[in-house]
Design a protein around this motif. Structure first.
Motif, PDB file in Angstrom:
ATOM      1  N   LEU A  16       0.831  -1.208   0.000  1.00 35.85           N
ATOM      2  CA  LEU A  16       0.000   0.000   0.000  1.00 35.85           C
ATOM      3  C   LEU A  16       0.861   1.252   0.000  1.00 35.85           C
ATOM      4  O   LEU A  16       1.915   1.289   0.633  1.00 35.85           O
ATOM      5  CB  LEU A  16      -0.913   0.015   1.228  1.00 35.85           C
ATOM      6  CG  LEU A  16      -2.006  -1.045   1.274  1.00 35.85           C
ATOM      7  CD1 LEU A  16      -2.714  -1.001   2.615  1.00 35.85           C
ATOM      8  CD2 LEU A  16      -2.996  -0.845   0.143  1.00 35.85           C
ATOM      9  N   PRO A  17       0.402   2.294  -0.694  1.00 39.23           N
ATOM     10  CA  PRO A  17       1.160   3.551  -0.652  1.00 39.23           C
ATOM     11  C   PRO A  17       1.052   4.190   0.725  1.00 39.23           C
ATOM     12  O   PRO A  17       0.034   4.059   1.397  1.00 39.23           O
ATOM     13  CB  PRO A  17       0.485   4.418  -1.722  1.00 39.23           C
ATOM     14  CG  PRO A  17      -0.802   3.765  -2.064  1.00 39.23           C
ATOM     15  CD  PRO A  17      -0.745   2.357  -1.569  1.00 39.23           C
ATOM     16  N   ILE A  18       2.112   4.864   1.116  1.00 37.18           N
ATOM     17  CA  ILE A  18       2.104   5.609   2.370  1.00 37.18           C
ATOM     18  C   ILE A  18       1.226   6.834   2.141  1.00 37.18           C
ATOM     19  O   ILE A  18       1.291   7.467   1.089  1.00 37.18           O
ATOM     20  CB  ILE A  18       3.535   6.025   2.767  1.00 37.18           C
ATOM     21  CG1 ILE A  18       4.372   4.780   3.036  1.00 37.18           C
ATOM     22  CG2 ILE A  18       3.521   6.960   3.957  1.00 37.18           C
ATOM     23  CD1 ILE A  18       5.830   5.067   3.246  1.00 37.18           C
ATOM     24  N   GLU A  19       0.412   7.169   3.131  1.00 34.79           N
ATOM     25  CA  GLU A  19      -0.497   8.310   2.988  1.00 34.79           C
ATOM     26  C   GLU A  19       0.283   9.568   2.635  1.00 34.79           C
ATOM     27  O   GLU A  19       1.291   9.887   3.264  1.00 34.79           O
ATOM     28  CB  GLU A  19      -1.285   8.518   4.287  1.00 34.79           C
ATOM     29  CG  GLU A  19      -2.458   9.448   4.105  1.00 34.79           C
ATOM     30  CD  GLU A  19      -3.429   9.412   5.274  1.00 34.79           C
ATOM     31  OE1 GLU A  19      -4.061  10.434   5.498  1.00 34.79           O
ATOM     32  OE2 GLU A  19      -3.534   8.363   5.923  1.00 34.79           O
ATOM     33  N   TYR A 100      -7.052  -9.084  -0.858  1.00 38.04           N
ATOM     34  CA  TYR A 100      -6.485  -7.968  -1.607  1.00 38.04           C
ATOM     35  C   TYR A 100      -7.482  -6.811  -1.666  1.00 38.04           C
ATOM     36  O   TYR A 100      -7.132  -5.652  -1.432  1.00 38.04           O
ATOM     37  CB  TYR A 100      -6.102  -8.426  -3.015  1.00 38.04           C
ATOM     38  CG  TYR A 100      -5.516  -7.329  -3.870  1.00 38.04           C
ATOM     39  CD1 TYR A 100      -4.166  -7.043  -3.812  1.00 38.04           C
ATOM     40  CD2 TYR A 100      -6.324  -6.565  -4.711  1.00 38.04           C
ATOM     41  CE1 TYR A 100      -3.626  -6.016  -4.595  1.00 38.04           C
ATOM     42  CE2 TYR A 100      -5.800  -5.556  -5.487  1.00 38.04           C
ATOM     43  CZ  TYR A 100      -4.443  -5.280  -5.426  1.00 38.04           C
ATOM     44  OH  TYR A 100      -3.917  -4.258  -6.176  1.00 38.04           O
ATOM     45  N   ALA A 101      -8.729  -7.129  -1.995  1.00 41.90           N
ATOM     46  CA  ALA A 101      -9.773  -6.097  -2.079  1.00 41.90           C
ATOM     47  C   ALA A 101      -9.942  -5.399  -0.736  1.00 41.90           C
ATOM     48  O   ALA A 101     -10.038  -4.165  -0.685  1.00 41.90           O
ATOM     49  CB  ALA A 101     -11.088  -6.713  -2.549  1.00 41.90           C
ATOM     50  N   SER A 102      -9.968  -6.173   0.354  1.00 43.40           N
ATOM     51  CA  SER A 102     -10.110  -5.575   1.686  1.00 43.40           C
ATOM     52  C   SER A 102      -8.948  -4.660   2.016  1.00 43.40           C
ATOM     53  O   SER A 102      -9.155  -3.568   2.551  1.00 43.40           O
ATOM     54  CB  SER A 102     -10.208  -6.672   2.750  1.00 43.40           C
ATOM     55  OG  SER A 102     -11.392  -7.408   2.593  1.00 43.40           O
ATOM     56  N   ALA A 103      -7.756  -5.089   1.710  1.00 42.77           N
ATOM     57  CA  ALA A 103      -6.560  -4.280   2.008  1.00 42.77           C
ATOM     58  C   ALA A 103      -6.578  -2.976   1.224  1.00 42.77           C
ATOM     59  O   ALA A 103      -6.258  -1.915   1.758  1.00 42.77           O
ATOM     60  CB  ALA A 103      -5.291  -5.066   1.689  1.00 42.77           C
ATOM     61  N   HIS A 104      -6.971  -3.047  -0.022  1.00 40.15           N
ATOM     62  CA  HIS A 104      -6.907  -1.859  -0.878  1.00 40.15           C
ATOM     63  C   HIS A 104      -8.136  -0.965  -0.745  1.00 40.15           C
ATOM     64  O   HIS A 104      -8.052   0.230  -1.040  1.00 40.15           O
ATOM     65  CB  HIS A 104      -6.647  -2.256  -2.331  1.00 40.15           C
ATOM     66  CG  HIS A 104      -5.239  -2.657  -2.533  1.00 40.15           C
ATOM     67  ND1 HIS A 104      -4.268  -1.785  -2.937  1.00 40.15           N
ATOM     68  CD2 HIS A 104      -4.599  -3.837  -2.326  1.00 40.15           C
ATOM     69  CE1 HIS A 104      -3.106  -2.391  -2.984  1.00 40.15           C
ATOM     70  NE2 HIS A 104      -3.269  -3.649  -2.628  1.00 40.15           N
ATOM     71  N   ASN A 105      -9.246  -1.506  -0.287  1.00 42.62           N
ATOM     72  CA  ASN A 105     -10.424  -0.670  -0.059  1.00 42.62           C
ATOM     73  C   ASN A 105     -10.393  -0.007   1.303  1.00 42.62           C
ATOM     74  O   ASN A 105     -11.064   1.000   1.514  1.00 42.62           O
ATOM     75  CB  ASN A 105     -11.716  -1.487  -0.211  1.00 42.62           C
ATOM     76  CG  ASN A 105     -11.953  -1.903  -1.636  1.00 42.62           C
ATOM     77  OD1 ASN A 105     -11.499  -1.262  -2.564  1.00 42.62           O
ATOM     78  ND2 ASN A 105     -12.674  -2.998  -1.821  1.00 42.62           N
TER      79      ASN A 105
END
Length: 107
Positions: A16-19, A100-105
Motif C-alpha cells: 500500500l502507498p504511504i499516505e 487484496y480487495a479488503s486491504a486496498h479498499n
C-alpha cells in the motif's frame, strides 16, 4: 492455507502507498534498512510463503494484473492458460482476491 493468508495480508499491507506519498510502505522500509543497516521489524517479521503454495501465489499475481478479478475472469484465465483448477485452488485464489480487495479498499 493459514500461512498463505498471513503471508498475503503482510504482502498487501507492505504494497500500500504511504499516505500522502506515491511510495509503498515496502519501498520506504527498504530505504530505512539501506540507510540504517537495520532491517525494520515489519520486514524482519514478514511471514514466509509456504513453498507448497508458491504456485498459487504466482497464479494469483498473474490473474490479479492490476486489480481484483471476478469469477468469470478467473475462469477465463484458467481456460486460456489450460489450467484445470481444483476446488481448493479456486477457494484459495478467491480468498486471496478478497483479502487484496479488503486491504486496498480499507486504505
Amino acid at each position: 492455507a493459514g500461512q498463505l493468508t498471513d503471508f498475503a495480508i503482510a504482502e498487501f499491507a507492505l504494497s500500500l502507498p504511504i499516505e500522502g506519498s506515491k511510495s509503498t510502505k515496502r519501498t520506504h522500509l527498504n530505504k530505512v534498512w539501506e540507510q540504517t543497516g537495520v532491517k525494520p521489524k515489519e520486514l524482519a517479521d514478514q511471514p514466509e510463503l509456504p513453498k507448497e503454495l508458491d504456485y498459487i501465489w504466482g497464479w494469483f499475481i498473474e490473474i490479479l494484473g492490476g486489480g481484483t478479478f471476478s469469477w468469470a475472469e478467473l475462469q477465463s484465465w484458467a481456460s486460456i492458460r489450460g489450467v484445470r483448477l481444483q476446488a481448493g485452488e479456486i477457494e484459495l485464489l478467491l480468498s486471496l482476491n478478497n483479502l487484496y480487495a479488503s486491504a486496498h479498499n480499507g486504505r
